[in-house]
Motif scaffolding. Structure first.
Motif, PDB file in Angstrom:
ATOM      1  N   ILE A 253       0.903  -1.229   0.040  1.00 37.55           N
ATOM      2  CA  ILE A 253       0.148  -0.019   0.128  1.00 37.55           C
ATOM      3  C   ILE A 253       0.785   1.125   0.413  1.00 37.55           C
ATOM      4  CG2 ILE A 253      -1.939   1.162   1.178  1.00 37.55           C
ATOM      5  CD1 ILE A 253      -2.409  -1.688   0.457  1.00 37.55           C
ATOM      6  N   LYS A 254       0.709   2.248  -0.673  1.00 42.07           N
ATOM      7  CA  LYS A 254       1.584   2.955  -1.125  1.00 42.07           C
ATOM      8  C   LYS A 254       1.165   4.295  -0.489  1.00 42.07           C
ATOM      9  CE  LYS A 254       4.344   1.919  -4.433  1.00 42.07           C
ATOM     10  NZ  LYS A 254       5.634   1.138  -4.003  1.00 42.07           N
ATOM     11  N   ARG A 255      -0.167   5.293  -0.895  1.00 47.85           N
ATOM     12  CA  ARG A 255      -0.609   6.211  -0.041  1.00 47.85           C
ATOM     13  C   ARG A 255      -1.869   6.326  -0.004  1.00 47.85           C
ATOM     14  NH1 ARG A 255       2.160   7.878  -3.901  1.00 47.85           N
ATOM     15  NH2 ARG A 255       1.878   8.240  -6.031  1.00 47.85           N
ATOM     16  N   PRO A 256      -2.766   7.067   0.303  1.00 47.00           N
ATOM     17  CA  PRO A 256      -4.772   7.043   0.283  1.00 47.00           C
ATOM     18  C   PRO A 256      -5.124   7.769  -0.515  1.00 47.00           C
ATOM     19  CG  PRO A 256      -4.296   7.808   2.083  1.00 47.00           C
ATOM     20  CD  PRO A 256      -2.937   6.903   1.813  1.00 47.00           C
ATOM     21  N   ILE A 257      -5.901   7.813  -1.473  1.00 46.97           N
ATOM     22  CA  ILE A 257      -6.759   9.112  -2.663  1.00 46.97           C
ATOM     23  C   ILE A 257      -7.463  10.291  -1.720  1.00 46.97           C
ATOM     24  CG2 ILE A 257      -6.715   9.251  -5.245  1.00 46.97           C
ATOM     25  CD1 ILE A 257      -3.670   7.756  -4.142  1.00 46.97           C
ATOM     26  N   ILE A 258      -6.681  11.033  -2.083  1.00 45.66           N
ATOM     27  CA  ILE A 258      -7.633  12.538  -1.644  1.00 45.66           C
ATOM     28  C   ILE A 258      -8.352  13.127  -3.113  1.00 45.66           C
ATOM     29  CG2 ILE A 258      -8.560  13.793   0.018  1.00 45.66           C
ATOM     30  CD1 ILE A 258      -7.606  11.099   1.332  1.00 45.66           C
ATOM     31  N   THR A 259      -8.891  12.678  -3.361  1.00 48.16           N
ATOM     32  CA  THR A 259      -9.215  13.349  -4.998  1.00 48.16           C
ATOM     33  C   THR A 259     -10.951  13.271  -4.473  1.00 48.16           C
ATOM     34  OG1 THR A 259     -10.110  11.158  -5.744  1.00 48.16           O
ATOM     35  CG2 THR A 259      -7.973  12.613  -6.078  1.00 48.16           C
ATOM     36  N   GLU A 260     -11.464  14.063  -5.463  1.00 51.90           N
ATOM     37  CA  GLU A 260     -13.354  14.655  -5.235  1.00 51.90           C
ATOM     38  C   GLU A 260     -13.832  13.002  -5.852  1.00 51.90           C
ATOM     39  OE1 GLU A 260     -16.395  17.005  -7.542  1.00 51.90           O
ATOM     40  OE2 GLU A 260     -13.745  17.325  -8.152  1.00 51.90           O
ATOM     41  N   LYS A 261     -13.001  12.182  -6.226  1.00 51.77           N
ATOM     42  CA  LYS A 261     -14.244  11.377  -6.762  1.00 51.77           C
ATOM     43  C   LYS A 261     -14.029   9.882  -5.820  1.00 51.77           C
ATOM     44  CE  LYS A 261     -13.949   7.038  -9.469  1.00 51.77           C
ATOM     45  NZ  LYS A 261     -13.720   6.369 -11.089  1.00 51.77           N
ATOM     46  N   ALA A 262     -13.092  10.507  -4.813  1.00 50.66           N
ATOM     47  CA  ALA A 262     -12.482   9.168  -3.319  1.00 50.66           C
ATOM     48  C   ALA A 262     -13.243   9.745  -2.718  1.00 50.66           C
ATOM     49  CB  ALA A 262     -11.112   9.519  -3.553  1.00 50.66           C
ATOM     50  N   THR A 263     -14.081  11.077  -2.541  1.00 53.92           N
ATOM     51  CA  THR A 263     -14.176  11.251  -1.531  1.00 53.92           C
ATOM     52  C   THR A 263     -15.852  11.642  -0.872  1.00 53.92           C
ATOM     53  OG1 THR A 263     -14.338  13.650  -2.289  1.00 53.92           O
ATOM     54  CG2 THR A 263     -12.717  13.052  -0.426  1.00 53.92           C
ATOM     55  N   VAL A 264     -16.534  11.206  -2.729  1.00 49.81           N
ATOM     56  CA  VAL A 264     -17.342  10.555  -2.676  1.00 49.81           C
ATOM     57  C   VAL A 264     -17.735   9.496  -2.625  1.00 49.81           C
ATOM     58  CG1 VAL A 264     -19.082  10.987  -4.949  1.00 49.81           C
ATOM     59  CG2 VAL A 264     -18.506  12.535  -4.763  1.00 49.81           C
ATOM     60  N   LEU A 265     -17.190   8.311  -3.092  1.00 52.49           N
ATOM     61  CA  LEU A 265     -16.653   7.248  -2.377  1.00 52.49           C
ATOM     62  C   LEU A 265     -16.638   6.659  -0.867  1.00 52.49           C
ATOM     63  CD1 LEU A 265     -14.476   4.883  -5.440  1.00 52.49           C
ATOM     64  CD2 LEU A 265     -16.362   5.423  -5.051  1.00 52.49           C
ATOM     65  N   LEU A 266     -16.098   7.400  -0.119  1.00 54.61           N
ATOM     66  CA  LEU A 266     -16.055   7.490   1.373  1.00 54.61           C
ATOM     67  C   LEU A 266     -18.001   7.155   2.140  1.00 54.61           C
ATOM     68  CD1 LEU A 266     -13.184  10.273   1.822  1.00 54.61           C
ATOM     69  CD2 LEU A 266     -12.865   7.836   2.374  1.00 54.61           C
ATOM     70  N   GLU A 267     -18.116   7.651   1.315  1.00 53.99           N
ATOM     71  CA  GLU A 267     -20.162   7.853   1.643  1.00 53.99           C
ATOM     72  C   GLU A 267     -20.033   6.407   1.360  1.00 53.99           C
ATOM     73  OE1 GLU A 267     -22.422  10.366  -0.722  1.00 53.99           O
ATOM     74  OE2 GLU A 267     -21.564  12.114   0.333  1.00 53.99           O
ATOM     75  N   ASN A 268     -19.954   5.811   0.511  1.00 56.39           N
ATOM     76  CA  ASN A 268     -20.378   4.028   0.766  1.00 56.39           C
ATOM     77  C   ASN A 268     -19.619   3.439   1.434  1.00 56.39           C
ATOM     78  OD1 ASN A 268     -22.522   4.746  -1.661  1.00 56.39           O
ATOM     79  ND2 ASN A 268     -20.778   4.887  -3.079  1.00 56.39           N
ATOM     80  N   ASN A 269     -18.439   3.789   1.824  1.00 57.30           N
ATOM     81  CA  ASN A 269     -17.658   2.473   2.836  1.00 57.30           C
ATOM     82  C   ASN A 269     -16.523   2.716   1.970  1.00 57.30           C
ATOM     83  OD1 ASN A 269     -16.915   2.388   5.321  1.00 57.30           O
ATOM     84  ND2 ASN A 269     -17.909   0.590   5.586  1.00 57.30           N
ATOM     85  N   GLN A 270     -15.874   3.097   1.256  1.00 54.03           N
ATOM     86  CA  GLN A 270     -15.397   2.564  -0.720  1.00 54.03           C
ATOM     87  C   GLN A 270     -14.418   3.232   0.032  1.00 54.03           C
ATOM     88  OE1 GLN A 270     -17.830   3.084  -3.734  1.00 54.03           O
ATOM     89  NE2 GLN A 270     -17.630   0.611  -3.829  1.00 54.03           N
ATOM     90  N   TYR A 271     -12.854   3.281   0.062  1.00 57.70           N
ATOM     91  CA  TYR A 271     -11.366   3.909   0.055  1.00 57.70           C
ATOM     92  C   TYR A 271     -10.670   3.850  -0.970  1.00 57.70           C
ATOM     93  CZ  TYR A 271     -13.104   4.379   4.866  1.00 57.70           C
ATOM     94  OH  TYR A 271     -13.826   4.854   5.698  1.00 57.70           O
ATOM     95  N   THR A 272      -9.764   4.869  -1.332  1.00 56.99           N
ATOM     96  CA  THR A 272      -8.910   4.786  -2.416  1.00 56.99           C
ATOM     97  C   THR A 272      -7.479   4.129  -2.646  1.00 56.99           C
ATOM     98  OG1 THR A 272     -10.862   5.585  -3.998  1.00 56.99           O
ATOM     99  CG2 THR A 272      -8.287   5.431  -5.146  1.00 56.99           C
ATOM    100  N   PHE A 273      -6.496   3.767  -2.337  1.00 49.61           N
ATOM    101  CA  PHE A 273      -5.494   3.766  -2.131  1.00 49.61           C
ATOM    102  C   PHE A 273      -4.390   3.244  -3.480  1.00 49.61           C
ATOM    103  CE2 PHE A 273      -7.361   2.284   1.105  1.00 49.61           C
ATOM    104  CZ  PHE A 273      -7.005   2.962   2.774  1.00 49.61           C
TER     105      PHE A 273
END
Length: 100
Positions: A13-33
């Motif tokens: 795992i390199k790093r978490p992704i904090i983009t607009e799309k990734a923050t929308v996915l947080l509402e569905n309990n999905q995280y991007t790395f």
């Protein structure tokens, strides 16, 4: 499937992704790395469960296309990488933004 050492799981795992799309996915309990290009879905699942002590229900991965970069007259490509969208169980949560 070969057993991966817990120490090597952290390197996948390199790093978490904090983009607009990734923050929308947080509402569905999905995280991007960003993950290692050679990492498989079972390895990514084991790494997230080990690092964050959560229950992973699904892992989706995709390779991003190479991006061209120019330095003067020389043209090259940025390093390629792989992204993973990890879906957690409803009772699990990863704290990306700790309270300050």
């Amino acid at each position: 499937m070969t057993k991966v050492q817990p120490r090597a799981l952290a390197d996948l795992i390199k790093r978490p992704i904090i983009t607009e799309k990734a923050t929308v996915l947080l509402e569905n309990n999905q995280y991007t790395f960003d993950v290692d290009r050679r990492a498989t879905k079972p390895q990514i699942k084991a790494a997230i469960e080990e690092l964050f002590n959560v229950k992973v229900t699904a892992v989706n991965t995709y390779h991003l296309p190479p991006k061209e970069r120019r330095v003067g007259r020389f043209v090259g490509h940025r390093p390629r990488y792989k992204r993973a969208i990890v879906t957690l169980a409803p009772d699990s949560k990863i704290v990306l933004f700790p309270e300050v």
